[in-house]
Enzyme design. Structure first.
Site, PDB file in Angstrom:
ATOM      1  N   CYS A 143       0.810  -1.223   0.000  1.00  0.00           N
ATOM      2  CA  CYS A 143       0.000   0.000   0.000  1.00  0.00           C
ATOM      3  C   CYS A 143       0.846   1.277   0.000  1.00  0.00           C
ATOM      4  O   CYS A 143       0.356   2.339  -0.363  1.00  0.00           O
ATOM      5  CB  CYS A 143      -0.939  -0.012   1.197  1.00  0.00           C
ATOM      6  SG  CYS A 143      -2.042  -1.437   1.165  1.00  0.00           S
ATOM      7  N   HIS A 287      -3.378   7.109   2.198  1.00  0.00           N
ATOM      8  CA  HIS A 287      -3.791   5.794   1.704  1.00  0.00           C
ATOM      9  C   HIS A 287      -5.167   5.441   2.276  1.00  0.00           C
ATOM     10  O   HIS A 287      -5.390   5.551   3.480  1.00  0.00           O
ATOM     11  CB  HIS A 287      -2.747   4.757   2.132  1.00  0.00           C
ATOM     12  CG  HIS A 287      -3.203   3.356   1.965  1.00  0.00           C
ATOM     13  ND1 HIS A 287      -3.761   2.895   0.797  1.00  0.00           N
ATOM     14  CD2 HIS A 287      -3.196   2.305   2.822  1.00  0.00           C
ATOM     15  CE1 HIS A 287      -4.075   1.621   0.934  1.00  0.00           C
ATOM     16  NE2 HIS A 287      -3.747   1.244   2.153  1.00  0.00           N
ATOM     17  N   ASN A 317      -9.924  -0.473  -0.330  1.00  0.00           N
ATOM     18  CA  ASN A 317      -8.471  -0.317  -0.230  1.00  0.00           C
ATOM     19  C   ASN A 317      -7.837  -0.853  -1.518  1.00  0.00           C
ATOM     20  O   ASN A 317      -7.772  -2.053  -1.727  1.00  0.00           O
ATOM     21  CB  ASN A 317      -7.975  -1.097   0.994  1.00  0.00           C
ATOM     22  CG  ASN A 317      -6.464  -1.010   1.186  1.00  0.00           C
ATOM     23  OD1 ASN A 317      -5.732  -0.628   0.279  1.00  0.00           O
ATOM     24  ND2 ASN A 317      -6.013  -1.380   2.367  1.00  0.00           N
TER      25      ASN A 317
HETATM   26  N1  COA Z   1     -17.771  -9.592   8.443  1.00  0.00           N
HETATM   27  C1  COA Z   1     -18.236  -9.937   9.631  1.00  0.00           C
HETATM   28  N2  COA Z   1     -17.426 -10.316  10.656  1.00  0.00           N
HETATM   29  C2  COA Z   1     -16.109 -10.321  10.415  1.00  0.00           C
HETATM   30  C3  COA Z   1     -15.556  -9.947   9.174  1.00  0.00           C
HETATM   31  C4  COA Z   1     -16.452  -9.590   8.166  1.00  0.00           C
HETATM   32  N3  COA Z   1     -16.017  -9.230   6.941  1.00  0.00           N
HETATM   33  N4  COA Z   1     -14.217 -10.042   9.258  1.00  0.00           N
HETATM   34  C5  COA Z   1     -13.914 -10.450  10.479  1.00  0.00           C
HETATM   35  N5  COA Z   1     -15.050 -10.629  11.205  1.00  0.00           N
HETATM   36  C6  COA Z   1     -15.191 -11.070  12.571  1.00  0.00           C
HETATM   37  C7  COA Z   1     -13.970 -11.765  13.084  1.00  0.00           C
HETATM   38  O1  COA Z   1     -14.000 -13.139  12.712  1.00  0.00           O
HETATM   39  C8  COA Z   1     -14.109 -11.597  14.563  1.00  0.00           C
HETATM   40  O2  COA Z   1     -15.003 -12.545  15.034  1.00  0.00           O
HETATM   41  P1  COA Z   1     -14.832 -13.214  16.503  1.00  0.00           P
HETATM   42  O3  COA Z   1     -14.918 -12.066  17.464  1.00  0.00           O
HETATM   43  O4  COA Z   1     -15.973 -14.151  16.583  1.00  0.00           O
HETATM   44  O5  COA Z   1     -13.495 -13.850  16.470  1.00  0.00           O
HETATM   45  C9  COA Z   1     -14.771 -10.246  14.682  1.00  0.00           C
HETATM   46  O6  COA Z   1     -15.344  -9.951  13.403  1.00  0.00           O
HETATM   47  C10 COA Z   1     -13.802  -9.148  15.002  1.00  0.00           C
HETATM   48  O7  COA Z   1     -14.621  -8.053  15.273  1.00  0.00           O
HETATM   49  P2  COA Z   1     -14.002  -6.740  15.839  1.00  0.00           P
HETATM   50  O8  COA Z   1     -13.119  -7.039  16.970  1.00  0.00           O
HETATM   51  O9  COA Z   1     -15.106  -5.761  16.078  1.00  0.00           O
HETATM   52  O10 COA Z   1     -13.151  -6.296  14.580  1.00  0.00           O
HETATM   53  P3  COA Z   1     -12.290  -5.035  14.462  1.00  0.00           P
HETATM   54  O11 COA Z   1     -12.940  -3.873  15.125  1.00  0.00           O
HETATM   55  O12 COA Z   1     -10.879  -5.331  14.812  1.00  0.00           O
HETATM   56  O13 COA Z   1     -12.365  -4.799  12.890  1.00  0.00           O
HETATM   57  C11 COA Z   1     -10.997  -4.948  10.953  1.00  0.00           C
HETATM   58  C12 COA Z   1     -11.763  -5.721  12.025  1.00  0.00           C
HETATM   59  C13 COA Z   1     -10.277  -5.931  10.045  1.00  0.00           C
HETATM   60  C14 COA Z   1     -11.991  -4.134  10.127  1.00  0.00           C
HETATM   61  C15 COA Z   1      -9.998  -4.006  11.680  1.00  0.00           C
HETATM   62  O14 COA Z   1      -9.178  -4.748  12.537  1.00  0.00           O
HETATM   63  C16 COA Z   1      -9.148  -3.213  10.726  1.00  0.00           C
HETATM   64  O15 COA Z   1      -9.612  -2.302  10.078  1.00  0.00           O
HETATM   65  N6  COA Z   1      -7.846  -3.526  10.655  1.00  0.00           N
HETATM   66  C17 COA Z   1      -6.953  -2.889   9.696  1.00  0.00           C
HETATM   67  C18 COA Z   1      -7.076  -3.594   8.365  1.00  0.00           C
HETATM   68  C19 COA Z   1      -6.437  -2.833   7.257  1.00  0.00           C
HETATM   69  O16 COA Z   1      -6.739  -1.679   7.032  1.00  0.00           O
HETATM   70  N7  COA Z   1      -5.556  -3.507   6.525  1.00  0.00           N
HETATM   71  C20 COA Z   1      -4.876  -2.940   5.405  1.00  0.00           C
HETATM   72  C21 COA Z   1      -3.828  -2.006   5.832  1.00  0.00           C
HETATM   73  S1  COA Z   1      -2.995  -1.380   4.431  1.00  0.00           S
END
Ligand code: COA
Length: 360
Positions: A143, A287, A317
């Site tokens: 990214c 980004h 993204n």
């Molecule tokens: N839909 C529904 N549920 C999902 C999911 C989806 N697409 N993806 C993951 N989950 C679930 C997980 O399995 C987890 O379940 P569990 O609690 O039963 O294990 C739960 O959602 C996690 O929820 P939460 O803790 O509220 O997630 P979060 O607030 O950490 O959000 C992300 C998850 C991935 C959106 C967040 O961590 C994030 O934005 N991370 C950065 C990712 C990113 O930008 N990457 C690229 C960088 S260049």
């Protein structure tokens, strides 16, 4: 100074909204919008066709496994390659600059997943532009790719090696994800697109003021893809697929925390290097990883919301393409004007991150 004289972008025509994803995996429009701000994204026609099949499939894991094993059925060749999107964006930037491809002295491109193991994306793009001796360089910088490409181009030009450079960030990354429950954490985030800029050496105060790049490879496992690569022999093997090591992986929480931390650090570093404060910057183009990351960084640095460009709701993204697409849109919408101070910043796999300050 080296000035961005024109920009361009390209996205595939196929639009995937959160509702289509919710028919493929256990997710919902509300979950995705609340966690990421993404409402829809553009994907390659092949990904789109696959998603439509997956949405209808009774046994989704079996359908997805079959796609990874055998492709989409009649062919495993992509109908759209990352170099095709790069070409479209590059041609728009060249047209907007009033240049032919032959007038460019060098191409620097970045894409997370290239068309081929070799040659590299910049080389394939160079050939598609019909060029026969213009040097092409490629990065696989995730990214942060566009910022790295821009910094390299700028430095080569400062050294006097080139006068006009085409800088491209392009991705066809939707092709690598598992769109069933197993891969839902990443599959809802990433999408396809390309952006390009023409950088020209010109006298005067306008242009790239400074670039600041960083990498921390010790935490590479937080956001990694062994889709193919020399990390295994052979690069793609039945065993790799069976051991579930062929899919990209991400520790979402850690990535979130690190992204916010590194964005803040590098923006502060960039401002300090230029003896400027947040309020001196007319437009922040970051980004587009995720709206919550943008908001967290914006809040921490006290960036006024109307100066922080965001289009993540429409494109998701797009990795290396995200900064140049956002820049192109902001310029086209008149949000970046002559003389403005524009601060670009990005964070991604590696982790790698960086910031660049431009006097537009
Ligand atoms: N839909 C529904 N549920 C999902 C999911 C989806 N697409 N993806 C993951 N989950 C679930 C997980 O399995 C987890 O379940 P569990 O609690 O039963 O294990 C739960 O959602 C996690 O929820 P939460 O803790 O509220 O997630 P979060 O607030 O950490 O959000 C992300 C998850 C991935 C959106 C967040 O961590 C994030 O934005 N991370 C950065 C990712 C990113 O930008 N990457 C690229 C960088 S260049």
């Amino acid at each position: 100074m080296n000035r961005i004289v024109a920009t361009g972008m390209a996205v595939p025509a196929c639009v995937v909204d959160n509702h289509l994803l919710a028919r493929c995996m256990d997710t919902s429009d509300a979950w995705i919008v609340q966690r990421t701000g993404i409402r829809e994204r553009r994907v390659s026609p092949d990904t789109y066709r696959m998603l439509q099949g997956l949405a209808e499939a009774a046994d989704k894991p079996a359908f997805m496994r079959a796609v990874f094993d055998r492709g989409l059925g009649e062919t495993i060749d992509s109908t759209l390659m990352v170099s095709d999107l790069a070409l479209e964006a590059a041609e728009m930037a060249l047209k907007n600059a009033g240049l032919t491809a032959e007038e460019v002295d060098c191409i620097v491109a970045s894409s997370t997943i290239p068309d081929y193991a070799y040659p590299h994306t910049g080389c394939v793009l160079q050939g598609k532009l019909g060029l026969t001796s213009t040097p092409a360089i490629s990065l696989q910088q995730g990214c942060a790719g566009f910022l790295y490409a821009l910094a390299i181009a700028d430095q080569m030009m400062r050294g006097g090696m080139y006068r006009q450079t085409l800088v491209v960030g392009a991705e066809l990354i939707s092709t690598i994800f598992d769109y069933t429950d197993r891969g839902r954490d990443m599959a809802v985030l990433f999408a396809d697109g390309a952006g390009a800029a023409v950088l020209r050496a010109e006298p005067g105060p306008r242009g790239v003021l400074s670039s600041h790049l960083h990498t921390d490879g010790t935490v590479m496992d937080s956001l990694a893809g062994e889709v193919w690569g020399t990390s295994t022999y052979p690069p793609v093997s039945r065993r790799k697929i069976d051991e579930d090591r062929s899919r990209p992986r991400m520790q979402g929480r850690q990535v979130f925390v690190q992204a916010v931390r590194r964005f803040k650090e590098v923006v502060r570093e960039c401002l300090a290097a230029n003896a400027l404060g947040v309020n001196d910057i007319d437009r922040f183009i970051f980004h587009q990883a995720n709206l919550r990351i943008l908001e967290a960084v914006g809040d921490a640095l006290q960036i006024p919301a109307d100066r922080l460009y965001n289009n993540v709701d429409r494109y998701g993204n797009t990795a290396a393409a995200s900064v140049p697409i956002a820049l192109h849109e902001a310029v086209t919408q008149g949000l970046v004007r002559e003389g403005d101070l524009v601060l670009l910043a990005a964070f991604g796999t590696g982790f790698s991150w960086g910031a660049t300050l431009i006097r537009w």
